[in-house]
Design a protein around this motif. Sequence first.
Motif, short mmCIF file in Angstrom:
data_model
loop_
_atom_site.label_atom_id
_atom_site.label_comp_id
_atom_site.label_asym_id
_atom_site.label_seq_id
_atom_site.Cartn_x
_atom_site.Cartn_y
_atom_site.Cartn_z
N GLU A 79 0.81 -1.20 0.00
CA GLU A 79 0.00 0.00 0.00
C GLU A 79 0.85 1.26 0.00
OE1 GLU A 79 -3.65 -1.66 2.76
OE2 GLU A 79 -1.69 -1.28 3.71
N PRO A 80 0.75 2.07 -1.06
CA PRO A 80 1.46 3.37 -1.08
C PRO A 80 0.59 4.47 -0.49
CG PRO A 80 0.52 2.92 -3.24
CD PRO A 80 0.14 1.76 -2.35
N TYR A 81 1.21 5.33 0.32
CA TYR A 81 0.53 6.50 0.88
C TYR A 81 1.34 7.75 0.51
CZ TYR A 81 -2.18 3.04 3.40
OH TYR A 81 -2.98 1.97 3.70
N GLU A 82 0.97 8.86 1.06
CA GLU A 82 1.59 10.13 0.65
C GLU A 82 3.09 10.15 0.94
OE1 GLU A 82 0.83 14.94 1.04
OE2 GLU A 82 -0.17 13.54 2.41
N THR A 83 3.48 9.65 2.11
CA THR A 83 4.90 9.71 2.47
C THR A 83 5.47 8.37 2.93
OG1 THR A 83 4.35 10.35 4.74
CG2 THR A 83 4.75 12.13 3.14
N ARG A 84 4.69 7.29 2.86
CA ARG A 84 5.19 6.00 3.30
C ARG A 84 4.62 4.89 2.44
NH1 ARG A 84 1.58 3.53 7.68
NH2 ARG A 84 3.42 2.29 8.24
N PHE A 85 5.28 3.75 2.49
CA PHE A 85 4.88 2.57 1.74
C PHE A 85 4.96 1.40 2.69
CE2 PHE A 85 6.23 -0.97 -1.19
CZ PHE A 85 5.00 -1.12 -1.81
N ARG A 86 3.87 0.68 2.87
CA ARG A 86 3.88 -0.41 3.84
C ARG A 86 3.42 -1.72 3.22
NH1 ARG A 86 -1.25 0.56 8.00
NH2 ARG A 86 -2.91 0.54 6.44
N VAL A 87 3.83 -2.82 3.86
CA VAL A 87 3.43 -4.17 3.47
C VAL A 87 2.73 -4.80 4.66
CG1 VAL A 87 4.19 -6.42 2.66
CG2 VAL A 87 5.41 -4.36 1.93
N ARG A 88 1.53 -5.34 4.43
CA ARG A 88 0.78 -6.00 5.50
C ARG A 88 0.38 -7.40 5.07
NH1 ARG A 88 -4.02 -2.29 7.62
NH2 ARG A 88 -4.45 -2.00 5.39
N LEU A 89 0.33 -8.32 6.04
CA LEU A 89 -0.14 -9.68 5.82
C LEU A 89 -1.43 -9.87 6.60
CD1 LEU A 89 3.09 -11.88 6.18
CD2 LEU A 89 2.16 -10.82 4.12
N ARG A 90 -2.39 -10.54 5.99
CA ARG A 90 -3.60 -10.92 6.72
C ARG A 90 -3.42 -12.35 7.22
NH1 ARG A 90 -8.59 -8.80 7.09
NH2 ARG A 90 -8.33 -7.44 5.28
N VAL A 91 -3.25 -12.48 8.52
CA VAL A 91 -3.04 -13.78 9.15
C VAL A 91 -4.23 -14.06 10.07
CG1 VAL A 91 -1.53 -15.18 10.60
CG2 VAL A 91 -0.55 -13.47 9.06
N VAL B 211 4.20 -5.81 8.39
CA VAL B 211 5.41 -6.64 8.42
C VAL B 211 6.62 -5.91 7.87
CG1 VAL B 211 4.20 -8.85 8.33
CG2 VAL B 211 4.84 -7.71 6.18
N ALA B 212 6.42 -4.86 7.10
CA ALA B 212 7.57 -4.14 6.55
C ALA B 212 7.15 -2.74 6.12
CB ALA B 212 8.15 -4.89 5.36
N THR B 213 8.09 -1.81 6.20
CA THR B 213 7.91 -0.45 5.69
C THR B 213 9.13 -0.13 4.82
OG1 THR B 213 6.76 0.13 7.73
CG2 THR B 213 7.40 1.94 6.29
N PRO B 214 9.13 -0.59 3.56
CA PRO B 214 10.28 -0.36 2.69
C PRO B 214 10.49 1.13 2.44
CG PRO B 214 8.79 -2.01 1.76
CD PRO B 214 8.08 -1.35 2.89
N PRO C 17 -5.61 1.40 -8.82
CA PRO C 17 -5.06 2.77 -8.77
C PRO C 17 -5.66 3.55 -7.61
CG PRO C 17 -5.91 2.21 -10.96
CD PRO C 17 -6.39 1.15 -10.03
N THR C 18 -4.81 4.14 -6.78
CA THR C 18 -5.27 5.00 -5.69
C THR C 18 -4.68 6.39 -5.88
OG1 THR C 18 -3.40 4.61 -4.18
CG2 THR C 18 -5.17 2.97 -4.17
N VAL C 19 -5.03 7.32 -5.02
CA VAL C 19 -4.57 8.70 -5.19
C VAL C 19 -3.06 8.81 -5.02
CG1 VAL C 19 -6.74 9.78 -4.55
CG2 VAL C 19 -5.10 9.18 -2.77
N TYR C 20 -2.42 7.85 -4.36
CA TYR C 20 -0.98 7.92 -4.13
C TYR C 20 -0.21 6.85 -4.91
CZ TYR C 20 -2.29 10.99 -0.31
OH TYR C 20 -2.81 12.02 0.42
N GLY C 21 -0.87 6.22 -5.87
CA GLY C 21 -0.20 5.19 -6.66
C GLY C 21 -0.98 3.88 -6.61
N GLU C 22 -0.42 2.85 -7.20
CA GLU C 22 -1.11 1.57 -7.28
C GLU C 22 -0.98 0.78 -5.97
OE1 GLU C 22 -1.28 -0.47 -11.48
OE2 GLU C 22 0.75 0.19 -11.07
N LYS C 23 -2.10 0.29 -5.50
CA LYS C 23 -2.10 -0.68 -4.41
C LYS C 23 -2.25 -2.06 -5.02
CE LYS C 23 -4.68 -2.52 -0.49
NZ LYS C 23 -5.78 -2.37 0.49
N ILE C 24 -1.44 -3.01 -4.57
CA ILE C 24 -1.51 -4.38 -5.07
C ILE C 24 -1.83 -5.32 -3.91
CG2 ILE C 24 -0.16 -6.30 -6.00
CD1 ILE C 24 1.21 -4.42 -7.86
#
Length: 585
Positions: A225-237, A244-247, A296-303
């Motif tokens: 998930e891309p946001y305005e100033t950060r990019f994060r990775v989440r797992l659904r467990v 799990v990560a903030t590249p 496509p989101t306002v801050y880039g593509e969410k996958i």
Amino acid sequence: MDELPRARFSPATPDTRLGGLTHRLVEDGLMTAAAARHAEQEAHEVQISLMQHVVENGLVPPRLACVSAAWEYGIPALDLEAWRQDALPPADAFPEELLRRLQVLPLKQAANRLLVAVPYPATLVGLDELQFATGLTPEGFLAPQDQLQALLEQYLLNNSRSRLLEELEGADEALGQLEHEESEGSEVNLQGEMAATREDGPIIKFVNKILMDAIERGASDIHLEPYETRFRVRLRVDGILHDVATPPFSMRSRILARIKVMARLDISERRLPQDGAIKLRTSSTHSTDFRVNSLPTVYGEKIVLRLLDPASATLGIERLGFAAQQRALFEHALYRPQGMILVTGPTGSGKTVTLYTGIAMLNQEERNICTAEDPVEIKVPGVNQVNIMPKVGLDFPSALRAFLRQDPDTVMVGEIRDLETAEIAVKASQTGHLVLSTVHTNSAAETLTRLANMGLAPFNIASSLSLVIAQRLARRLCSHCKQPTRLPPETLREEGFSEAQIDELTLYTPVGCGRCTKGFAGRIGIYEVVPISSAMVELILRNGSALDFDQQARREGYPDLRHSGLACVGAGLTSLAEINRVIMV
């Protein structure tokens, strides 16, 4: 170190028959003598310390309990609210499983001494294990349990992120090659070393690491998930999302590009949603499929990547979590030559696995089984599966019409969404075919009214429908670390337990250890299974309401979702809080 000052409590008349921390809590005005004596007895019964019991059951605020215990036992107490994360020693120097099990937080290392925060005085006994594992001499300080737990989780989470990101250092040299790799084939082979000669780029290693971690942790989805100033990775467990990560933010587009290349998506298209797939081979005998969707989101593509493990289609009915009566009803309807079985529940409630478990039981050489899905999530040998593609005119009604011209025994429809699909499914069940499908409603009773609202004639509903299953998925308590707890009888009655259940009830709460995720490991199905009896048929023909159907099901002895969930709580399989989370009260 900021020590907790002793608060000025309203003094109470001490009970001379009480001793130790029990006496201290009464003296400090935190509990009455009767309540303290009762709490002491309950803690003894479940074999935990009094302080742990009063804190975990909310009888005394953690901060005040910490101060009282510190004065009683002469242990220094600390306030961790303002403690800086960067002041803590590196987490990779300590066994994560041991820190989670003991619930202790390393604060500072000086020579061979290690200062640690502990939630309860009884925890000090376990510090010998930490000394043996690290070779350091631990010195314990009491800290409020809620502060310690929050800081410990963040401490371990940051360490996990650091391990994931350490391969991203110096990535600039490999970034330009990302869009040109994986040009042939659709299968990614990770057997042996994860980074082959052509996959030396840190970005590629990072993506592979995320995919492998998701598989190992039993995740159902990966969110990038891309946001305005950060990019994060989440797992659904187990149904819950975890960071799990903030590249590094500057690498978001290259990480997403790598996944789009693997999924055979158009990397130049960033304005429209796209769907793709990845097949990840983790060994010579096992592979995992990922369904990939870009948005496509306002801050880039969410996958988002949905993990589709073919092994989940062959779980076996005994692992679904049906009660004995519910399993018998399901099997009876499943082995009938005709009729319709509907499974209902929200997205992510396990409907597909339930249907495929039934399909696996029916998948014999003498049966012709056809399924129409949007999309096909689990591929099963011996079953004719069709991917719905509305863009080319292949929708559920057209697929069903084609099925009926191919002499099927069993038909599965991914979802009944409209009147046309419903009418063809009903016609198929009335003409000698077994039909399995799903409907999006909240309960079995609402399913019957939903079909009527679609426009189906009451006679067609009554003559075709044989069984309705409503379900949810609840997280299963970890058998290694769950702790017994007590609630007042009044609270248990309000939650729906009967008097007979209350007398013999043992509740459990999650704790957390190295074998689970915050006290939970895996999920269990909660079901409401309702066959269409002659009394139900009469209600359908009279256009009964959802309330009428629900009351009739209770009269016939079929428990609703709430009571099925409470039965799982009573069996120690899950917690009461978890049932309240997944099932509306």
